[in-house]
Write a protein that holds these residues in place. Structure first.
Motif, short mmCIF file in Angstrom:
data_model
loop_
_atom_site.label_atom_id
_atom_site.label_comp_id
_atom_site.label_asym_id
_atom_site.label_seq_id
_atom_site.Cartn_x
_atom_site.Cartn_y
_atom_site.Cartn_z
N UNK A 471 27.00 35.66 39.40
CA UNK A 471 27.71 36.83 38.87
C UNK A 471 28.33 36.52 37.50
N UNK A 472 28.30 37.51 36.62
CA UNK A 472 28.83 37.34 35.27
C UNK A 472 30.31 37.73 35.24
N UNK A 473 31.12 36.84 34.69
CA UNK A 473 32.56 37.05 34.63
C UNK A 473 32.91 38.03 33.52
N UNK A 474 33.88 38.88 33.79
CA UNK A 474 34.47 39.77 32.79
C UNK A 474 35.44 38.96 31.95
N UNK A 475 35.08 38.64 30.73
CA UNK A 475 35.88 37.75 29.89
C UNK A 475 37.23 38.35 29.51
N UNK A 476 37.39 39.62 29.71
CA UNK A 476 38.68 40.25 29.43
C UNK A 476 39.63 40.21 30.61
N UNK A 477 39.21 39.59 31.71
CA UNK A 477 40.03 39.55 32.94
C UNK A 477 40.37 38.10 33.26
N UNK A 478 41.64 37.70 33.14
CA UNK A 478 41.99 36.29 33.37
C UNK A 478 41.68 35.85 34.80
N UNK A 479 41.26 34.61 34.93
CA UNK A 479 40.97 34.07 36.25
C UNK A 479 42.16 34.07 37.17
N UNK A 480 43.37 33.92 36.60
CA UNK A 480 44.56 33.91 37.47
C UNK A 480 44.88 35.29 38.02
N UNK A 481 44.15 36.31 37.58
CA UNK A 481 44.30 37.64 38.15
C UNK A 481 43.17 38.01 39.11
N UNK A 482 42.40 37.00 39.53
CA UNK A 482 41.42 37.21 40.59
C UNK A 482 42.00 36.61 41.88
N UNK A 483 42.66 37.45 42.65
CA UNK A 483 43.30 37.00 43.89
C UNK A 483 42.34 37.12 45.06
N UNK A 484 42.45 36.16 45.95
CA UNK A 484 41.71 36.18 47.21
C UNK A 484 42.69 36.38 48.36
N UNK A 485 42.26 37.04 49.41
CA UNK A 485 43.11 37.31 50.55
C UNK A 485 42.69 36.46 51.74
N UNK A 486 43.67 36.01 52.50
CA UNK A 486 43.45 35.38 53.80
C UNK A 486 44.08 36.26 54.86
N UNK A 487 43.48 36.28 56.04
CA UNK A 487 44.02 37.07 57.14
C UNK A 487 43.22 38.31 57.45
N UNK A 488 42.46 38.79 56.48
CA UNK A 488 41.50 39.88 56.70
C UNK A 488 40.11 39.36 56.34
N UNK A 489 39.10 39.97 56.92
CA UNK A 489 37.71 39.65 56.60
C UNK A 489 37.18 40.74 55.69
#
Length: 577
Positions: A471-489
């Motif tokens: 997948x190609x990353x959106x260079x205008x979106x910082x990596x620290x704003x890609x959150x992952x969730x635990x507890x839901x599938x």
């Protein structure tokens, strides 16, 4: 490169070639002292002779920005030399510039109090409560001014103001007001007298601190719109204090938009607006966005050329702006030419004076961060943590859920280069995994908010794939704003556009409905609106834990003594692309 002794700052009682104003040294003492005194004119006898008609003076402005604790050329995360970044290397370049140029200024554009294990040690762990070595270095290097950045507020106002009181370097911030007033809580500007010219340095900062550090500043400080404050204080230094040259020293980007959504706050990055819309500005010295920008000239509101310099991050460069100032036939003083350039420190030696000044501090921090916290037989890596669920991110999620008792947890891969094990896990390893001083919130959210959260964070990716099918990353979106969730599938189908990407969302094997209620553990930056996660704006806060998430992870590891994948890892999400 030859080493030249650092010049000493002129004494206010014996100003020599430069006059320092007491106004620039006023600092708020826990905000018990109300207000700033006005800046009076210095006696005429202390000012150099004014320029004659046609005379030209060259002024060289040097700058650093976003140093974030990089005082020495050392990687405290990995316990090894780091030649690319160091204020001690900048000091060597500063000496060379001063040796070659008669009239110089040295400035810093903010974010110096936080950012790496070195900085955090003195804020959180130093048993001696010493003067922060960055500020000791700015005193030694004779900085003319430093501005407050947003990360200066991370450790609270008491620590910040105590450090300011201990330093001789003027610390400024014009758009930081005492709560409910338009009265600056810190000096808004300082003046320097150079060859008969009055140079005003106006300090500004991004107002985002009102969001990102709300618990530490709310009810005490207001953060005004940077553009509006620039209009106010540039006019003030021009009209009331007869400034000949105006430099904006601002912790803000030239461009870059705004990462928060608050109608009562100004833009996060307002540099270009100040340069193009505020009359009377000659030079912008910028920071915040960690970019290296030079050789840029804007057209000012009054037709003058406005130079721009932004010297990267982590003391990677010394920014240099050279201005020629002339008195014209009509008697006005004008900057007639300006050039800017950034100079890398990568091939520069550390300055022996800064090495000596910080030797004890450096050794103390190295001993602290290399202390083992736990052992592991596994290899932990964040290399692919934004593409798939990994044990290293689930370590953060597990700690956050245990600390709060929440059903869900949200976390980001702040640094995909981090790895540790098999073997000991040190404080430095965890500092690299979790480099920010975020505290922890427990909030109540709905199923609809969870879905909106995931759609928002999925903007990190475009709908495209590269030649290898990744997948190609959106260079205008910082990596620290890609959150992952635990507890839901859940499943994110990146082939769809944001808003249509959550194709599966389940809790305990059951589909999540929009009105289902959940509790979630989430860091303070995100909970306070950082990253534009507007869906959390009205979410009830059930608990706050005013300790660093990084420290919580360390405590968890110390209790475990030995950590394995199976202690934390439960795969619960994947991407389709």
């Amino acid at each position: 490169m030859s080493i030249i002794k650092l010049k000493q700052k002129p004494s206010p009682r014996n100003p020599g070639s430069g006059t320092w104003h007491d106004f620039s040294l006023l600092q708020p003492v826990l905000f018990l002292v109300a207000g700033l005194t006005s800046c009076g004119q210095e006696p005429a006898s202390e000012r150099a002779s004014p320029l004659a008609e046609g005379d030209t003076v060259s002024i060289t402005v040097m700058a650093t920005a976003d140093v974030h604790g990089r005082v020495r050329a050392w990687d405290y995360y990995r316990d090894q030399e780091e030649p690319r970044y160091a204020l001690s290397k900048v000091a060597t370049l500063v000496d060379s510039v001063r040796a070659a140029h008669e009239h110089t200024l040295l400035l810093d554009a903010g974010d110096w109090l936080q950012g790496n294990p070195f900085a955090e040690y003195f804020a959180m762990h130093d048993p001696q409560n010493r003067h922060y070595p960055f500020l000791a270095a700015t005193d030694h290097m004779d900085y003319d001014a430093i501005v407050l950045g947003n990360h200066e507020f991370n450790f609270g106002l008491e620590y910040l103001n105590r450090q300011i009181e201990m330093t001789d370097t003027p610390v400024i911030g014009a758009n930081i007001y005492h709560r409910g007033t338009e009265e600056p809580a810190y000096p808004p500007y300082i003046f320097r007298e150079i060859a008969g010219l009055r140079i005003a340095i106006v300090g500004l900062t991004t107002p985002g601190s009102a969001v990102w550090d709300r618990p530490r500043v709310e009810g005490i400080l207001d953060f005004a719109d940077g553009l509006e404050a620039a209009h106010r204080f540039v006019q003030e230094v021009r009209d009331e204090h007869r400034a000949d040259v105006v430099i904006i020293l601002a912790h803000t980007g030239l461009d870059g938009g705004t990462s928060y959504h608050r109608d009562d706050l100004g833009d996060e990055n307002f540099g270009r607006a100040v340069g193009e819309e505020v009359p009377g500005v000659d030079l912008l010295v910028l920071g915040h966005t960690h970019r290296a920008i030079d050789d840029v000239v804007l057209e000012g509101a009054d037709g003058r050329e406005v130079g721009v310099i932004q010297p990267g991050r982590w003391a990677s460069h010394l920014g240099v702006a050279e201005m020629d100032v002339v008195r014209q036939q009509d008697g006005t003083i004008r900057v007639v030419s300006i050039s800017t350039a950034n100079h890398s420190v990568a091939e520069v030696d550390e300055h022996p004076g800064i090495i000596a000044l910080t030797r004890e501090a450096h050794e103390d921090v190295v001993a602290f961060v290399t202390e083992p916290m736990a052992m592991t037989d596994d290899e932990w890596s964040a290399r692919d943590s934004r593409k798939k669920d990994t044990p290293i991110i689930d370590l953060i999620q597990t700690v956050q859920k245990e600390q709060t008792g929440a059903q869900l947890s949200a976390a980001a891969a702040f640094n995909t280069s981090v790895s540790f094990g098999p073997g000991p896990i040190t404080r430095g390893d965890i500092s690299l995994l979790y480099p920010y001083y975020n505290t922890l919130y427990k909030m109540q959210i709905t199923g609809e908010q969870i879905r909106s959260f995931l759609e928002h964070t999925s903007q990190y990716y475009t709908t495209e794939t590269d030649e290898e099918g990744n997948p190609v990353v959106n260079r205008g979106w910082p990596g620290f704003n890609f959150d992952m969730l635990a507890g839901v599938t859940y499943v994110l189908d990146l082939r769809n556009h944001p808003g249509e990407r959550v194709t599966k969302l389940m809790y305990n094997g059951e589909p999540v409905d929009g009105d289902d209620q959940f509790t979630i553990a989430i860091n303070s930056y995100r909970a306070e609106g950082g990253g534009g996660f507007d869906m959390l704006h009205d979410a009830p806060v059930l608990m706050t834990i005013d300790r660093s998430v990084g420290d919580m992870i360390l405590e968890y590891l110390q209790d475990k003594e030995v950590i394995r994948y199976e202690d934390v890892f439960k795969e619960n999400w994947h991407l389709v692309y």
